[in-house]
Design a protein around this motif. Structure first.
Motif, short mmCIF file in Angstrom:
data_model
loop_
_atom_site.label_atom_id
_atom_site.label_comp_id
_atom_site.label_asym_id
_atom_site.label_seq_id
_atom_site.Cartn_x
_atom_site.Cartn_y
_atom_site.Cartn_z
N ASN A 277 0.82 -1.21 0.00
CA ASN A 277 0.00 0.00 0.00
C ASN A 277 0.86 1.26 0.00
OD1 ASN A 277 0.47 -0.76 2.98
ND2 ASN A 277 -0.36 1.32 3.15
N HIS A 278 2.06 1.17 0.60
CA HIS A 278 2.97 2.32 0.59
C HIS A 278 3.41 2.64 -0.83
CE1 HIS A 278 4.02 1.02 4.94
NE2 HIS A 278 3.03 1.89 4.95
N TYR A 279 3.82 1.60 -1.56
CA TYR A 279 4.27 1.82 -2.94
C TYR A 279 3.13 2.32 -3.82
CZ TYR A 279 8.63 -0.56 -1.75
OH TYR A 279 9.84 -0.89 -1.18
N LEU A 280 1.94 1.77 -3.63
CA LEU A 280 0.80 2.24 -4.41
C LEU A 280 0.48 3.70 -4.10
CD1 LEU A 280 -1.62 -0.85 -4.18
CD2 LEU A 280 -0.36 -0.06 -6.20
N GLY A 281 0.47 4.02 -2.81
CA GLY A 281 0.19 5.39 -2.41
C GLY A 281 1.21 6.36 -2.94
N LEU A 282 2.49 5.99 -2.86
CA LEU A 282 3.55 6.85 -3.36
C LEU A 282 3.44 7.04 -4.87
CD1 LEU A 282 6.61 5.56 -1.27
CD2 LEU A 282 5.23 7.62 -0.89
N GLY A 283 3.07 5.97 -5.57
CA GLY A 283 2.90 6.07 -7.02
C GLY A 283 1.78 7.04 -7.39
N ILE A 284 0.68 6.99 -6.65
CA ILE A 284 -0.44 7.91 -6.91
C ILE A 284 -0.02 9.35 -6.61
CG2 ILE A 284 -2.78 8.54 -6.21
CD1 ILE A 284 -3.22 5.55 -5.55
N ILE A 285 0.72 9.54 -5.52
CA ILE A 285 1.20 10.88 -5.17
C ILE A 285 2.10 11.44 -6.27
CG2 ILE A 285 2.71 12.16 -3.59
CD1 ILE A 285 1.61 10.40 -1.34
N VAL A 286 2.97 10.58 -6.81
CA VAL A 286 3.87 11.02 -7.89
C VAL A 286 3.05 11.51 -9.08
CG1 VAL A 286 5.51 10.21 -9.62
CG2 VAL A 286 5.83 9.60 -7.23
N VAL A 287 1.96 10.80 -9.40
CA VAL A 287 1.10 11.22 -10.52
C VAL A 287 0.51 12.60 -10.25
CG1 VAL A 287 -1.03 10.72 -11.78
CG2 VAL A 287 0.54 8.87 -11.19
N GLY A 288 -0.02 12.80 -9.03
CA GLY A 288 -0.60 14.10 -8.70
C GLY A 288 0.42 15.21 -8.70
N LEU A 289 1.57 14.95 -8.11
CA LEU A 289 2.63 15.97 -8.05
C LEU A 289 3.18 16.27 -9.45
CD1 LEU A 289 4.24 17.70 -6.06
CD2 LEU A 289 5.89 15.83 -5.88
N ALA A 290 3.36 15.22 -10.25
CA ALA A 290 3.89 15.40 -11.61
C ALA A 290 2.93 16.22 -12.47
CB ALA A 290 4.17 14.05 -12.25
N SER A 291 1.64 15.97 -12.29
CA SER A 291 0.66 16.73 -13.08
C SER A 291 0.70 18.20 -12.78
CB SER A 291 -0.75 16.17 -12.83
OG SER A 291 -1.17 16.44 -11.50
N LYS A 292 1.05 18.55 -11.53
CA LYS A 292 1.16 19.95 -11.17
C LYS A 292 2.47 20.55 -11.69
CE LYS A 292 -0.29 23.68 -9.42
NZ LYS A 292 -1.36 24.37 -10.17
N VAL A 293 3.54 19.79 -11.60
CA VAL A 293 4.84 20.28 -12.06
C VAL A 293 4.85 20.47 -13.58
CG1 VAL A 293 7.28 19.74 -12.25
CG2 VAL A 293 6.08 19.29 -10.11
N VAL A 294 4.20 19.52 -14.30
CA VAL A 294 4.13 19.62 -15.76
C VAL A 294 3.39 20.89 -16.16
CG1 VAL A 294 3.09 18.59 -17.81
CG2 VAL A 294 4.36 17.17 -16.20
N GLU A 295 2.41 21.29 -15.36
CA GLU A 295 1.65 22.51 -15.65
C GLU A 295 2.56 23.73 -15.72
OE1 GLU A 295 -1.66 25.42 -13.53
OE2 GLU A 295 -1.25 23.43 -12.71
N ALA A 296 3.60 23.72 -14.87
CA ALA A 296 4.52 24.85 -14.84
C ALA A 296 5.34 24.97 -16.13
CB ALA A 296 5.47 24.73 -13.65
N GLU A 297 5.45 23.86 -16.85
CA GLU A 297 6.22 23.89 -18.08
C GLU A 297 5.43 24.49 -19.24
OE1 GLU A 297 9.34 22.95 -18.13
OE2 GLU A 297 9.31 22.35 -16.02
#
Length: 293
Positions: free
Chosen positions: A272-292
């Protein structure tokens, strides 16, 4: 460019806060949370005042006048910070650090969005809202295995909700002061002034006896882990809306997991930790990509 720089600084802030948390836990093995909070806050204020003095000596810069509204916001910031840390300690004592962290992680983004709308006029964008919801979903999955062990009682629950509410209030005041061109180091110094005042009354009769290595950690946590990281955070907030903090605050398990794996030998994670971290990466990446864009 400013947005990308701000997101980089926010990443540094969250990662630094995760590292600080690891070393804070070491100190809290030998020092109670209340004196720890007081002492590190005093160190943070002294550090910020040192930066204020150094900048004043290095060059003269025009400073906005501290009128009535500025003093009002500074007062609210001081009181909100003191209240947030006080109820943080109360909640941690009553329901434990994990229960508090879960409630705080869910409550803080909600409070921040609401308060930023009413007091700053910020309307959270759909992209930011989606990224925050994805990160919060990952946050929930990451802590899913802790649900059976949560300690919940009414006083602890109330304290755990009040603390992020006060933190959100303080963030709104900080953003407002930054829009008035108040220097970040002055905001840091102001933020800890009420706690320093409390320390002056409480510490003389309760000053802890600690080993030299522990004192070194306390000083580093106060100067670098509090003052230094808040200077980085406030510099980032000069370029982005306060609501963008929701995504990064919901992503704290990712940075905590990385630092724990690197700094604490024997750290093991479950599915569940790996799954949760993977989902967080998706959310964080989607915000960072917006800055580009």
């Amino acid at each position: 460019m400013h947005k990308r720089w701000a997101y980089f600084l926010l990443t540094v802030f969250i990662l630094g806060a995760a590292i600080k948390e690891v070393y804070a836990k070491l100190v809290l093995n030998v020092l109670d949370p209340f004196p720890f909070t007081l002492i590190t806050s005093v160190v943070a204020q002294i550090t910020a005042l040192g930066v204020v003095g150094a900048r004043a000596l290095a060059w003269r810069q025009e400073e906005p006048r501290w009128d009535g509204p500025v003093w009002l916001r500074v007062t609210l910031l001081c009181l909100a910070t003191f209240g947030a840390l006080l109820f943080n300690n109360i909640a941690t004592d009553l329901i434990g650090p994990v229960s508090y962290k879960i409630i705080d992680g869910i409550s803080y983004p909600v409070f921040l969005v609401i308060l930023a709308f009413f007091f700053l006029g910020e309307v959270i964008s759909r992209r930011t809202l989606l990224a925050a919801l994805i990160a919060l979903a990952g946050f929930g999955v990451y802590y899913a295995d802790q649900v059976p062990y949560l300690r919940v009682n009414l006083p602890g629950l109330m304290a755990a909700v009040i603390s992020p509410f006060f933190f959100a209030i303080s963030m709104v005041q900080i953003k407002w002061l930054l829009t008035r061109k108040i220097a970040p180091e002055k905001i840091v110094a102001a933020r800890f002034s009420a706690i320093t005042l409390a320390a002056l009354f409480w510490l003389p009769g309760h000053f802890p006896r600690l080993a030299g290595e522990t004192w070194l950690l306390v000083v580093l946590i106060g100067s670098v882990g509090l003052a230094g990281l808040f200077l980085i955070l406030f510099e980032a907030l000069k370029h982005i809306p306060a609501t963008h903090m929701t995504v990064f605050s919901a992503s704290t398990p990712l940075f905590s997991a990385i630092t724990a794996y690197l700094l604490i030998p024997g750290t093991v994670y479950q599915l569940n930790h790996y799954l949760g971290l993977g989902i967080i990466v998706v959310g964080l990446a989607s915000k960072v990509v917006e800055a580009e864009k």
